[in-house]
Write an enzyme that holds these catalytic residues in place. Structure first.
Site, PDB file in Angstrom:
ATOM      1  N   ASN A  36      42.825 -64.428 -79.891  1.00  0.00           N
ATOM      2  CA  ASN A  36      43.814 -64.744 -80.912  1.00  0.00           C
ATOM      3  C   ASN A  36      43.997 -66.252 -80.947  1.00  0.00           C
ATOM      4  O   ASN A  36      44.058 -66.902 -79.905  1.00  0.00           O
ATOM      5  CB  ASN A  36      45.168 -64.105 -80.594  1.00  0.00           C
ATOM      6  CG  ASN A  36      45.211 -62.629 -80.918  1.00  0.00           C
ATOM      7  OD1 ASN A  36      44.390 -62.113 -81.662  1.00  0.00           O
ATOM      8  ND2 ASN A  36      46.172 -61.936 -80.340  1.00  0.00           N
ATOM      9  N   ARG A  88      41.478 -57.252 -81.417  1.00  0.00           N
ATOM     10  CA  ARG A  88      40.597 -57.707 -80.332  1.00  0.00           C
ATOM     11  C   ARG A  88      39.985 -56.542 -79.577  1.00  0.00           C
ATOM     12  O   ARG A  88      38.792 -56.545 -79.288  1.00  0.00           O
ATOM     13  CB  ARG A  88      41.358 -58.630 -79.374  1.00  0.00           C
ATOM     14  CG  ARG A  88      41.718 -59.967 -80.010  1.00  0.00           C
ATOM     15  CD  ARG A  88      42.535 -60.830 -79.070  1.00  0.00           C
ATOM     16  NE  ARG A  88      43.801 -60.163 -78.790  1.00  0.00           N
ATOM     17  CZ  ARG A  88      44.561 -60.410 -77.732  1.00  0.00           C
ATOM     18  NH1 ARG A  88      44.199 -61.312 -76.839  1.00  0.00           N
ATOM     19  NH2 ARG A  88      45.701 -59.775 -77.553  1.00  0.00           N
TER      20      ARG A  88
END
Length: 89
Positions: free
Chosen positions: A36, A18
């Site tokens: 996520n 990320r």
């Protein structure tokens, strides 16, 4: 301006995916968000010009150093309002 929802599978959680995606998006001028998912995938909602989005999609195929990307699914979505690229959840 084009927008896409990407779903990235493989070893993509716990490897800085990320944060790396955020850095790459900012470098390319892509806006949106990354998160996520509970199933182990990473989901990205991204928007930018065609060249930036093509470059971002190519980066997603590789991911950061410690990731092992198995698949990237991309689907077109409607353009949305955003002025940055954020990490959520």
């Amino acid at each position: 301006m084009i927008a896409r929802r990407f779903t990235v599978t493989g070893q993509v959680q716990g490897v800085g995916f990320r944060w790396s995606a955020q850095g790459e998006a900012e470098r390319l001028g892509v806006v949106g968000r990354v998160r996520n998912r509970n199933d182990g995938a990473v989901e990205i909602l991204a928007q930018g010009d065609r060249a930036a989005m093509d470059a971002f999609a190519a980066w997603l195929e590789e991911g950061p150093r410690f990731a092992s990307v198995a698949d990237v699914d991309a689907e077109p979505v409607e353009p949305f309002e955003a002025d940055s690229f954020e990490i959520t959840r």
